[in-house]
Design a protein around this motif. Structure first.
Motif, mmCIF file in Angstrom:
data_model
loop_
_atom_site.group_PDB
_atom_site.id
_atom_site.type_symbol
_atom_site.label_atom_id
_atom_site.label_comp_id
_atom_site.label_asym_id
_atom_site.label_seq_id
_atom_site.Cartn_x
_atom_site.Cartn_y
_atom_site.Cartn_z
ATOM 1 N N MET A 1 69.773 75.091 5.655
ATOM 2 C CA MET A 1 67.761 74.178 5.060
ATOM 3 C C MET A 1 68.655 72.305 5.309
ATOM 4 O O MET A 1 69.167 72.672 4.397
ATOM 5 C CB MET A 1 67.747 74.478 4.051
ATOM 6 C CG MET A 1 66.151 73.491 3.346
ATOM 7 S SD MET A 1 65.206 74.665 1.823
ATOM 8 C CE MET A 1 64.125 73.167 2.212
ATOM 9 N N LYS A 2 67.879 71.909 6.050
ATOM 10 C CA LYS A 2 67.872 70.428 5.945
ATOM 11 C C LYS A 2 68.038 69.803 4.969
ATOM 12 O O LYS A 2 66.403 69.561 4.148
ATOM 13 C CB LYS A 2 66.824 69.897 7.357
ATOM 14 C CG LYS A 2 66.849 68.243 7.549
ATOM 15 C CD LYS A 2 66.362 68.611 8.664
ATOM 16 C CE LYS A 2 65.960 66.322 8.986
ATOM 17 N NZ LYS A 2 64.994 66.138 10.272
ATOM 18 N N ASN A 3 68.361 68.229 4.827
ATOM 19 C CA ASN A 3 68.638 67.855 3.469
ATOM 20 C C ASN A 3 66.803 66.760 3.654
ATOM 21 O O ASN A 3 66.253 66.405 4.407
ATOM 22 C CB ASN A 3 69.082 66.926 2.815
ATOM 23 C CG ASN A 3 70.345 67.906 2.792
ATOM 24 O OD1 ASN A 3 70.178 68.876 2.223
ATOM 25 N ND2 ASN A 3 71.858 67.426 3.252
ATOM 26 N N ALA A 4 66.286 66.743 2.939
ATOM 27 C CA ALA A 4 65.406 65.541 2.608
ATOM 28 C C ALA A 4 65.479 64.131 2.743
ATOM 29 O O ALA A 4 66.621 64.100 2.603
ATOM 30 C CB ALA A 4 63.914 66.693 1.784
ATOM 31 N N THR A 5 64.678 63.704 3.711
ATOM 32 C CA THR A 5 64.529 62.530 4.011
ATOM 33 C C THR A 5 64.311 61.774 2.937
ATOM 34 O O THR A 5 62.711 61.761 2.923
ATOM 35 C CB THR A 5 65.081 62.225 5.482
ATOM 36 O OG1 THR A 5 63.925 62.363 5.739
ATOM 37 C CG2 THR A 5 65.836 62.967 6.468
ATOM 38 N N VAL A 6 64.518 60.702 3.036
ATOM 39 C CA VAL A 6 63.218 59.448 3.023
ATOM 40 C C VAL A 6 61.893 59.705 3.283
ATOM 41 O O VAL A 6 61.013 58.909 3.370
ATOM 42 C CB VAL A 6 63.750 58.344 2.643
ATOM 43 C CG1 VAL A 6 63.623 57.441 3.823
ATOM 44 C CG2 VAL A 6 62.775 57.177 1.744
ATOM 45 N N GLU A 7 62.081 59.726 4.705
ATOM 46 C CA GLU A 7 60.636 59.694 5.378
ATOM 47 C C GLU A 7 59.502 60.872 5.164
ATOM 48 O O GLU A 7 58.618 60.830 5.102
ATOM 49 C CB GLU A 7 61.019 60.202 7.083
ATOM 50 C CG GLU A 7 61.581 58.615 7.308
ATOM 51 C CD GLU A 7 62.601 58.670 7.047
ATOM 52 O OE1 GLU A 7 63.384 58.926 7.131
ATOM 53 O OE2 GLU A 7 63.840 57.031 7.512
ATOM 54 N N ASP A 8 60.697 61.769 4.286
ATOM 55 C CA ASP A 8 60.036 63.069 4.391
ATOM 56 C C ASP A 8 59.019 62.784 2.752
ATOM 57 O O ASP A 8 57.764 63.275 2.508
ATOM 58 C CB ASP A 8 60.512 64.709 3.949
ATOM 59 C CG ASP A 8 61.937 65.159 5.355
ATOM 60 O OD1 ASP A 8 61.217 64.884 6.400
ATOM 61 O OD2 ASP A 8 62.526 65.363 4.813
ATOM 62 N N VAL A 9 59.922 62.438 2.192
ATOM 63 C CA VAL A 9 59.442 61.360 0.446
ATOM 64 C C VAL A 9 57.776 60.947 0.951
ATOM 65 O O VAL A 9 56.959 60.876 0.120
ATOM 66 C CB VAL A 9 60.618 61.102 -0.611
ATOM 67 C CG1 VAL A 9 59.867 60.386 -1.715
ATOM 68 C CG2 VAL A 9 61.558 61.874 -0.366
ATOM 69 N N ALA A 10 58.848 59.763 1.769
ATOM 70 C CA ALA A 10 57.370 58.552 2.101
ATOM 71 C C ALA A 10 55.913 59.746 2.418
ATOM 72 O O ALA A 10 55.126 59.153 2.020
ATOM 73 C CB ALA A 10 57.883 57.759 2.920
ATOM 74 N N LYS A 11 56.124 60.464 3.224
ATOM 75 C CA LYS A 11 55.072 61.133 4.056
ATOM 76 C C LYS A 11 54.236 62.429 2.966
ATOM 77 O O LYS A 11 53.028 62.162 2.911
ATOM 78 C CB LYS A 11 55.624 61.908 5.515
ATOM 79 C CG LYS A 11 54.407 62.892 5.889
ATOM 80 C CD LYS A 11 55.247 63.411 7.345
ATOM 81 C CE LYS A 11 53.889 64.769 7.966
ATOM 82 N NZ LYS A 11 54.460 65.581 9.053
ATOM 83 N N ALA A 12 55.283 62.743 2.147
ATOM 84 C CA ALA A 12 54.781 63.574 0.821
ATOM 85 C C ALA A 12 54.018 63.137 -0.296
ATOM 86 O O ALA A 12 52.811 63.353 -0.780
ATOM 87 C CB ALA A 12 55.589 64.222 0.102
ATOM 88 N N ALA A 13 54.312 61.306 -0.499
ATOM 89 C CA ALA A 13 53.770 60.257 -1.191
ATOM 90 C C ALA A 13 52.618 60.160 -0.735
ATOM 91 O O ALA A 13 52.444 59.369 -1.304
ATOM 92 C CB ALA A 13 54.826 60.119 -2.074
ATOM 93 N N GLY A 14 52.134 60.292 0.629
ATOM 94 C CA GLY A 14 51.544 58.749 1.171
ATOM 95 C C GLY A 14 51.596 57.243 0.927
ATOM 96 O O GLY A 14 50.762 56.933 0.564
#
Length: 343
Positions: free
Chosen positions: A1-14
């Motif tokens: 499973m791919k590790n989450a990136t800062v971009e993923d967190v930013a997208k999830a938090a808006g």
């Protein structure tokens, strides 16, 4: 499973990646609800920011360096480091420790300057840097906080005790108990010179003896690894016509060793000779030793808090703090009787 990136967190938090970086590092100017949303997103994605990524984004390493002159296994450095770690760990910094306890270690540190670009701030304990060394340290561009260092000119903050005043208070206390004849047991410091700093406790002892018109019957220094040094010194003292009624020691450990030797010689403590330590270490509380308490862990808390404030660009309300010591009388000091100071 791919590790989450800062971009993923930013997208999830808006929010932007910049806001994620600031929220995860608990920086100012992030709304509480935004920070909560970022933290919730990071937790749900099991995101963990790498040190290198944080460093690239912020220009910070999230590391604080501690430079110590004293042995790392000693009571003071143990308590001080514990106090520093309490604070830096709570603020999500790592702590790196360097020792300059010999000339070789000193030269190696200032040749390599391992903290250069490898830390965000530097805490220096008990080390008197030369003028050229001060320039090297300041040229690194790091905030510097000093602990128990006399010269604070090249630092932005400090937390220290006043060794001179503390030892003066010892002499005044013993003088109030009627003591007039004194000795001082210090340590031989192979590093002692103008480049390493003077022994301020000896200075405080001598200053108070002179001001109060008391008798100094000798300042003796002990080699750290010489197990018979105290016994030899006591033999010299006992051969004199005038005897001390009070002995002050540089540390609690020296005081305890001194008491054992006195007892082996059938000299009663404090009935014949009072003994005073210095530090307020664990060994003093368990042995009934009268001592001077210096709050080493509190000093560590102060030093760490100051360096983190400076790293974050916050001005210090009180850059240079003198932490008070306190006399802790116990079983090894008592009143003097004049007859005890004579043969």
């Amino acid at each position: 499973m791919k590790n989450a990136t800062v971009e993923d967190v930013a997208k999830a938090a808006g929010v932007s990646t910049f806001t994620v970086s600031r929220a995860l590092r608990d920086m100012k100017h992030v709304a509480p609800e935004t920070r909560a949303r970022v933290l919730e997103a990071a937790e749900s994605l099991n995101y963990s920011a790498s040190k290198s990524a944080v460093a690239l984004a912020s220009g910070q390493t999230r590391r604080i360096a501690l430079l110590s002159r004293e042995t790392l296994s000693g009571w003071f450095m143990g308590e001080l480091t514990d106090g520093i770690y309490d604070v830096v760990a709570s603020k999500h910094y790592d702590l790196m420790v360097y020792r300059v306890g010999s000339q070789a270690e000193r030269e190696q540190f200032f040749t390599r300057l391992p903290t250069n670009k490898n830390a965000d701030g530097l805490i220096i304990s008990g080390f008197s840097a030369t003028e050229s060394e001060q320039k090297l340290l300041t040229n690194m561009g790091l905030p510097i906080v000093l602990v128990n260092v006399a010269t604070t000119d090249y630092s932005q903050g400090s937390a220290s005790i006043d060794d001179i005043a503390a030892e003066e208070s010892v002499i005044r206390y013993l003088s109030a108990l009627g003591h007039k004849n004194f000795c001082y047991f210090g340590r031989v410091d192979p590093l002692s010179s103008h480049q390493w700093g003077s022994d301020s406790r000896v200075l405080g002892y001598s200053k108070a003896i002179l001001e109060l018109g008391l008798n100094d019957l000798g300042i003796y220094r002990i080699q750290p690894n010489d197990n018979n040094a105290i016994r030899r010194i006591l033999a010299t003292i006992l051969s004199n016509s005038q005897l001390p009624t009070a002995i002050c020691a540089w540390s609690d450990l020296i005081a305890i060793a001194l008491i054992h030797e006195l007892q082996d010689l059938s000299i009663r403590v404090p009935e014949d000779i009072s003994v005073m330590g210095f530090d307020g270490s664990d060994v003093s509380s368990g042995s009934g030793l009268s001592t001077v308490k210096q709050p080493a862990k509190e000093i560590g808390h102060l030093a760490a808090s100051k360096i983190i404030q400076l790293i974050n660009g916050q001005p210090l309300d009180m850059p240079h703090t003198v932490v008070p010591c306190s006399i802790a009388p116990s079983e090894t000091t008592g009143p003097s009787h004049n007859k005890r100071g004579k043969r």
